[in-house]
Design an enzyme around this catalytic site. Sequence first.
Site, short mmCIF file in Angstrom:
data_model
loop_
_atom_site.label_atom_id
_atom_site.label_comp_id
_atom_site.label_asym_id
_atom_site.label_seq_id
_atom_site.Cartn_x
_atom_site.Cartn_y
_atom_site.Cartn_z
CG HIS A 283 -2.03 0.88 1.29
ND1 HIS A 283 -2.41 1.68 0.25
CD2 HIS A 283 -2.86 1.22 2.32
CE1 HIS A 283 -3.41 2.46 0.62
NE2 HIS A 283 -3.70 2.20 1.89
CG HIS A 322 -4.67 0.39 -8.12
ND1 HIS A 322 -5.99 0.36 -7.76
CD2 HIS A 322 -4.05 1.23 -7.25
CE1 HIS A 322 -6.17 1.15 -6.72
NE2 HIS A 322 -5.01 1.68 -6.39
CG ASP A 379 2.76 4.37 -4.14
OD1 ASP A 379 2.83 5.50 -3.64
OD2 ASP A 379 1.97 3.49 -3.75
N1 CMC Z 1 4.29 -7.03 -10.64
C1 CMC Z 1 4.15 -8.24 -11.26
N2 CMC Z 1 3.01 -8.91 -11.36
C2 CMC Z 1 1.94 -8.34 -10.79
C3 CMC Z 1 1.98 -7.10 -10.14
C4 CMC Z 1 3.23 -6.45 -10.09
N3 CMC Z 1 3.33 -5.25 -9.48
N4 CMC Z 1 0.76 -6.77 -9.67
C5 CMC Z 1 -0.04 -7.78 -10.03
N5 CMC Z 1 0.67 -8.74 -10.71
C6 CMC Z 1 0.15 -9.96 -11.32
C7 CMC Z 1 -0.11 -11.01 -10.27
O1 CMC Z 1 1.01 -11.83 -10.06
C8 CMC Z 1 -1.28 -11.74 -10.89
O2 CMC Z 1 -0.77 -12.56 -11.91
P1 CMC Z 1 -1.41 -14.03 -12.17
O3 CMC Z 1 -2.80 -13.74 -12.67
O4 CMC Z 1 -0.53 -14.65 -13.18
O5 CMC Z 1 -1.38 -14.72 -10.85
C9 CMC Z 1 -2.08 -10.64 -11.56
O6 CMC Z 1 -1.12 -9.63 -11.89
C10 CMC Z 1 -3.19 -10.07 -10.70
O7 CMC Z 1 -2.58 -9.55 -9.51
P2 CMC Z 1 -3.16 -9.62 -8.05
O8 CMC Z 1 -2.04 -9.78 -7.08
O9 CMC Z 1 -4.29 -10.62 -8.00
O10 CMC Z 1 -3.80 -8.19 -7.93
P3 CMC Z 1 -4.28 -7.50 -6.61
O11 CMC Z 1 -5.43 -6.66 -6.98
O12 CMC Z 1 -4.49 -8.49 -5.50
O13 CMC Z 1 -3.03 -6.61 -6.18
C11 CMC Z 1 -1.57 -4.82 -5.87
C12 CMC Z 1 -2.96 -5.25 -6.34
C13 CMC Z 1 -1.50 -3.28 -5.91
C14 CMC Z 1 -1.35 -5.27 -4.42
C15 CMC Z 1 -0.52 -5.45 -6.82
O14 CMC Z 1 -0.71 -5.01 -8.14
C16 CMC Z 1 0.91 -5.15 -6.36
O15 CMC Z 1 1.44 -5.87 -5.50
N6 CMC Z 1 1.55 -4.08 -6.91
C17 CMC Z 1 2.86 -3.70 -6.45
C18 CMC Z 1 2.75 -2.90 -5.16
C19 CMC Z 1 2.24 -1.50 -5.39
O16 CMC Z 1 2.70 -0.81 -6.30
N7 CMC Z 1 1.31 -1.04 -4.53
C20 CMC Z 1 0.79 0.31 -4.58
C21 CMC Z 1 -0.66 0.33 -4.98
S1 CMC Z 1 -1.22 1.98 -5.43
C22 CMC Z 1 -1.08 2.94 -4.03
C23 CMC Z 1 -1.98 2.51 -2.93
O17 CMC Z 1 -3.21 2.54 -3.07
O18 CMC Z 1 -1.44 2.18 -1.88
#
Ligand code: CMC
Length: 444
Positions: A283, A322, A379
Amino acid sequence: MADKTQVTEDGKGQTTEVGSLTVTDNRTGSSYDIKIKEGTVRAMDFRQIKVDEDDFGLMTYDPGFSNTAHCRSAISYIDGEQGVLEYRGISIEQLAEHSSYLEVAFLLIYGHLPTQAELDSWLYQITHHTFVHENIKEFMNGFRHDANPMGMLLASVGALSTFYPEAMDIDDEYQWHVATIRLIAKMPTLAAFAYRHSLGLPYVYPDNELSYAGNFLSMLFKMAEHKYEPDPRIERALDVLFILHAEHEQNCSTAAVRTVGSALPDPFTAVAGGIAGLYGPLHGGANIAVVKMLQRIGSTENILDFLEGVKNGNERLMGFGHRVYKNYDPRAKIIQKHIDELLEATGKQNPLLDIGRELEKRALDDEYFTDRRLYPNVDFYSGVIYEALDIPTDMFTVMFAVPRTSGWMAQWMEWMNDPELKIARPRQVYTGARDVDYVPVEKR
Ligand code: CMC
């Protein structure tokens, strides 16, 4: 299947489809009509679906709340497909261009742009609540020299509740407003104290003649000069960053504020819960993780290897992806526009920016990221800006928490006013053992 039976007007020009869902339970052959309103079904409506009288009834299972609305809210609107963000209906682009952070804070909390008189009074109130009790300074001094500033902020905001016990009276709406002003006003002071503590520098008291952002810069960076004069370009860039970070509907920290708030503690305590949620690298902590990632990549030549590691599942591309946006985060676009301007104002070059820009380009050319609709989020570039402002990496998440305070308080107030307010108490699917006999220690 869904059936659109009725359309209602809510008096604000919004139309709401009311329909129903017919569900057949194949275990029993029974059918149920479940009402659809505002694109949702009520989870409690599924409880009536039972195999027999002794059955508890059907629950919904949604770890991480990927498809569960936990409240109704009129504060911010996101269209994740189109990359749209609005505060109280006004686009983030317009606000970033024409407004100021404190005006936006008022808008979020009170639901409308302030009149001149309201704005003057609001600015006066915030400006005149920026000081903290001297004991807070003593409290800050108790932290180790290398304490993480986010931990210090979390603890000191929690501690504010002990300085203002009247905020515990949450039936008194006047106290909500006083606590809101105190929180928004004091957050930069606490954040700056945390920063100065980590450097072993004396704390700088607020300067009431400066703007909100200007005063924050003064509390962070003032040294021996009689008066700190912020560079107006840097002051404005910081204010725009504050606008972009002010509110973002039901993310982890805001959901934490609502969840903690649902047990009816004072708002300082609920906001401390939000700060705890923001701390993590998925986050608010992502802005730190991005800079560490760019430093580790070290050079544009290493980008392809790094991306291979991400695609092989060995790491994450921080600052990308996201839960809601499946398009470019509009906040990231606005930040991009300000980066060059800011680097010019600070006279700095940031080599991480070149790596970041190339990394973004390569990722957006790659099917792994486009298929999963992973785009830069807020971010991805905010850390580069904080670096240009000479803000140390550990402080980045604190820089996010300061402006998010207005969003948290807007959400907290809306929740306290919600006729459906009730304590958050999710259910679980129990997967453990039952009826196990206790074994005395000598027999284990
Ligand atoms: N790098 C590589 N792969 C990713 C990423 C990433 N940053 N984010 C998602 N994926 C992949 C994930 O592995 C999954 O792949 P598969 O379908 O093959 O298993 C697919 O994309 C869907 O991802 P998810 O983890 O189910 O998505 P989520 O909605 O649970 O997670 C998130 C959202 C923001 C936690 C995630 O995208 C992430 O970890 N991003 C990096 C951390 C980040 O930048 N966070 C800041 C968010 S914006 C500011 C805020 O609101 O805090």
